[in-house]
Design a protein around this motif. Structure first.
Motif, PDB file in Angstrom:
ATOM      1  N   ARG A 232      34.846  45.225  29.757  1.00  0.00           N
ATOM      2  CA  ARG A 232      35.749  46.059  30.454  1.00  0.00           C
ATOM      3  C   ARG A 232      35.306  47.695  30.229  1.00  0.00           C
ATOM      4  NH1 ARG A 232      38.383  44.796  34.683  1.00  0.00           N
ATOM      5  NH2 ARG A 232      39.818  43.182  34.369  1.00  0.00           N
ATOM      6  N   ASP A 237      34.026  44.506  36.902  1.00  0.00           N
ATOM      7  CA  ASP A 237      35.377  44.257  37.889  1.00  0.00           C
ATOM      8  C   ASP A 237      35.599  42.746  37.623  1.00  0.00           C
ATOM      9  OD1 ASP A 237      35.316  46.513  39.218  1.00  0.00           O
ATOM     10  OD2 ASP A 237      33.468  46.256  39.536  1.00  0.00           O
ATOM     11  N   LEU A 238      34.307  41.770  37.374  1.00  0.00           N
ATOM     12  CA  LEU A 238      34.522  40.338  37.294  1.00  0.00           C
ATOM     13  C   LEU A 238      33.940  39.992  36.057  1.00  0.00           C
ATOM     14  CD1 LEU A 238      33.656  39.382  40.982  1.00  0.00           C
ATOM     15  CD2 LEU A 238      36.123  39.342  39.860  1.00  0.00           C
ATOM     16  N   GLY A 265      41.641  39.702  32.474  1.00  0.00           N
ATOM     17  CA  GLY A 265      42.337  39.654  33.731  1.00  0.00           C
ATOM     18  C   GLY A 265      42.835  38.045  33.974  1.00  0.00           C
ATOM     19  N   HIS A 267      42.745  34.516  35.297  1.00  0.00           N
ATOM     20  CA  HIS A 267      41.769  33.293  35.787  1.00  0.00           C
ATOM     21  C   HIS A 267      41.706  33.103  37.122  1.00  0.00           C
ATOM     22  CE1 HIS A 267      40.680  29.059  35.875  1.00  0.00           C
ATOM     23  NE2 HIS A 267      39.618  29.521  35.540  1.00  0.00           N
ATOM     24  N   GLU A 269      40.784  34.934  39.735  1.00  0.00           N
ATOM     25  CA  GLU A 269      41.046  35.946  40.065  1.00  0.00           C
ATOM     26  C   GLU A 269      39.853  37.009  39.818  1.00  0.00           C
ATOM     27  OE1 GLU A 269      44.703  37.682  40.743  1.00  0.00           O
ATOM     28  OE2 GLU A 269      45.439  35.961  41.453  1.00  0.00           O
ATOM     29  N   ASP A 270      40.081  37.505  38.374  1.00  0.00           N
ATOM     30  CA  ASP A 270      39.386  38.471  37.756  1.00  0.00           C
ATOM     31  C   ASP A 270      38.388  37.823  36.710  1.00  0.00           C
ATOM     32  OD1 ASP A 270      40.871  40.788  38.417  1.00  0.00           O
ATOM     33  OD2 ASP A 270      42.346  39.969  37.243  1.00  0.00           O
ATOM     34  N   TYR A 271      38.150  36.547  36.574  1.00  0.00           N
ATOM     35  CA  TYR A 271      37.289  35.741  35.858  1.00  0.00           C
ATOM     36  C   TYR A 271      37.373  34.326  36.237  1.00  0.00           C
ATOM     37  CZ  TYR A 271      40.223  33.642  32.146  1.00  0.00           C
ATOM     38  OH  TYR A 271      41.355  32.890  31.610  1.00  0.00           O
ATOM     39  N   ARG A 490      38.900  49.188  43.070  1.00  0.00           N
ATOM     40  CA  ARG A 490      37.863  49.333  41.985  1.00  0.00           C
ATOM     41  C   ARG A 490      36.683  50.187  42.368  1.00  0.00           C
ATOM     42  NH1 ARG A 490      37.788  42.980  39.643  1.00  0.00           N
ATOM     43  NH2 ARG A 490      40.125  42.836  39.777  1.00  0.00           N
TER      44      ARG A 490
END
Length: 491
Positions: A232, A237-238, A265, A267, A269-271, A490
């Motif tokens: 972060r 972003d991912l 973040g 799951h 969506e972000d990772y 972002r």
């Protein structure tokens, strides 16, 4: 359950395949210089030291971008031993002096606090410029982690100063990826939640296992949390986690991994997470924890024009020591995905690499995907110019490979998050190309464990895990990624 690198030692690889005689000889040739240096260092340790002396060692140029460099080293008390053949920490201030000429190191950077585990970041560097530097602990010049046949290739990209007692060493900053920055993605793997001893192979110590110091947090949790925070902080972003999230596939360990990764973040969506051979269990807790109990272990997601494909590279029965496998259904699905949209910018990630080259240890089948399936994936890449990156773990090392059959694809193995060097690789995607940069976790406790766990494999682990060259962990490539959009909110 066997550790990912169990196939490195022929005596423990019976369930996979024994390495051939040429592979053993090649490995022996690579190991011999390191073993000789270790013996020489042991002889030097018997000399007497003054109480105020310091030893500044293990200097490494970890991260190199177009405008910054991250340099790490360790300061210890000479003549002491922490029980692992490693000097006890000496708390002191460290600095890096640097400049564009070896005789004029007229700039300096420091951490601003005393520590034994130094991590100094040089900023505002110029792209394409050669810099010379020296790291110092209370005036004592730091010496590099010696890797392979050349002393000092952990510290820079040229031969200047190699073999000397502390440099100066040099590096040349690359040019930035072409075009506008769109997004950044953290690549990580081999978190191994639930593991208690690093360096165990099938339950048998690889010469000597390394455990966490009493009273400290379990190292897989510590390193995973530090990874999330550092990713972060570095602007990811991912996040893509490429398998072996747990040490044995238990619901408790996978649940803890889910809680830690949720700190990044949401799951899905972000990772995103794929399964490794360690994540398989009778109750299939991985499916319950990360897939909601439904659907296959592989997937494709379109994120603003960027296609992310996650593969389950151990979709088979076995004990984890044999070669990875996709299964016929998954392989056909994957080939179909690329045929439908061959030009779409695509990043593929899965646990097992397609090939393993230039390994310090003997290579056997258990270290990569089954040969025919690996060849089928490379053939699919050859007909899909949009694919630019294949991320894998399993080998616990940083290694960049480009195959002649599909030269537009970078195959990037990323070192394990759980142990030395301990961190992740950041992909910075621009409209005209991308950069790959490895970052160590910056948390102080993570630095302590990273330094301690370099003693895995009797201290030979850095020769395998860090990366044989700076470009194995830091590289830039041109590729048309103009079809990718910056993620909403972002930019």
């Amino acid at each position: 359950m066997r550790c990912c690198f169990s196939a490195h030692l022929p005596a423990l690889a019976a369930l996979s395949a024994f390495p051939g005689p040429c592979e053993v000889l090649r490995s022996g040739a690579r190991l011999a210089p390191a073993l000789l240096r270790s013996a020489s260092a042991a002889v030097r340790r018997v000399r007497s030291w003054h109480p105020d002396d310091l030893t500044a060692v293990n200097l490494e140029l970890v991260t190199l971008t177009e405008d910054r460099a991250v340099i790490t080293w360790y300061t210890g008390i000479p003549g002491t031993d922490d029980g692992l053949g490693h000097p006890l920490p000496a708390i002191t201030e460290g600095e890096v002096v640097y400049g564009t000429h070896p005789a004029r190191l007229n700039r300096s950077a420091s951490e601003g606090r005393a520590t034994a585990h130094h991590q100094v970041e040089l900023t505002d560097l110029e792209p394409g410029q050669t810099y010379y530097y020296q790291a110092r602990s209370r005036g004592a010049a730091a010496t590099p982690t010696p890797l392979h046949l050349v002393r000092g290739n952990a510290v820079g990209t040229s031969a200047f100063g190699l073999g000397s007692g502390g440099g100066p060493y040099s590096f040349t900053t690359p040019q930035p990826p072409p075009g506008r920055h769109l997004l950044s993605i953290a690549l990580c793997n081999d978190l191994h939640l639930g593991e208690t001893t690093a360096g165990l192979v099938g339950g048998i110590p690889l010469l000597r296992g390394v455990v966490q110091q009493p009273g400290r947090a379990p190292y897989p949790e510590l390193m995973s949390r530090a990874l999330v925070a550092e990713a972060r902080r570095r602007g990811a972003d991912l996040l893509l986690a490429g398998g072996d999230i747990s040490a044995g596939g238990s619901a408790q360990d996978l649940g803890e991994a889910r809680r830690i990764l949720d700190g990044f973040g949401a799951h899905g969506e972000d990772y995103f997470v794929v399964r490794g051979n360690h994540d398989r269990s009778r109750d299939d807790a991985f499916r319950t924890t990360f897939q909601g109990g439904d659907g296959p272990g592989y997937f494709s997601r379109d994120l603003g024009g960027l296609r992310i494909i996650g593969l389950d590279t151990y979709a088979k029965s076995g004990n984890g020591a044999d070669a990875g496998g996709l299964g016929a259904e998954q392989l056909a699905w994957f080939q179909g995905q690329l045929r439908q949209q061959p030009d779409q910018p695509t990043l593929v990630f899965g646990h097992h690499p397609l090939t393993v080259r230039d390994s310090l240890f003997p290579v056997t089948r258990g270290q990569c995907l089954e040969r025919r399936q690996a060849r089928a994936l490379v053939d699919a890449y050859a007909s899909a110019p949009g694919v630019f990156l294949h991320h894998a773990g399993h080998t616990h090392r940083n290694k960049r490979t480009v195959l002649t059959r599909a030269p537009h694809v970078t195959h990037q193995e990323v070192a394990a998050a759980k142990e030395y060097p301990g961190g992740f690789t950041l992909v910075r995607i621009h409209s005209g190309g991308y950069a790959l940069n490895h970052f160590k976790a910056g948390d102080v406790a993570a630095r302590q464990w990273s330094e301690r766990s370099r003693r895995v494999a009797a201290g030979l682990w850095p020769h395998h895990a860090l990366g044989r060259s700076v470009t194995d962990r830091n590289s830039v490539r041109a590729h048309d990624l103009s079809g990718v959009m910056a993620l909403a909110g972002r930019e």
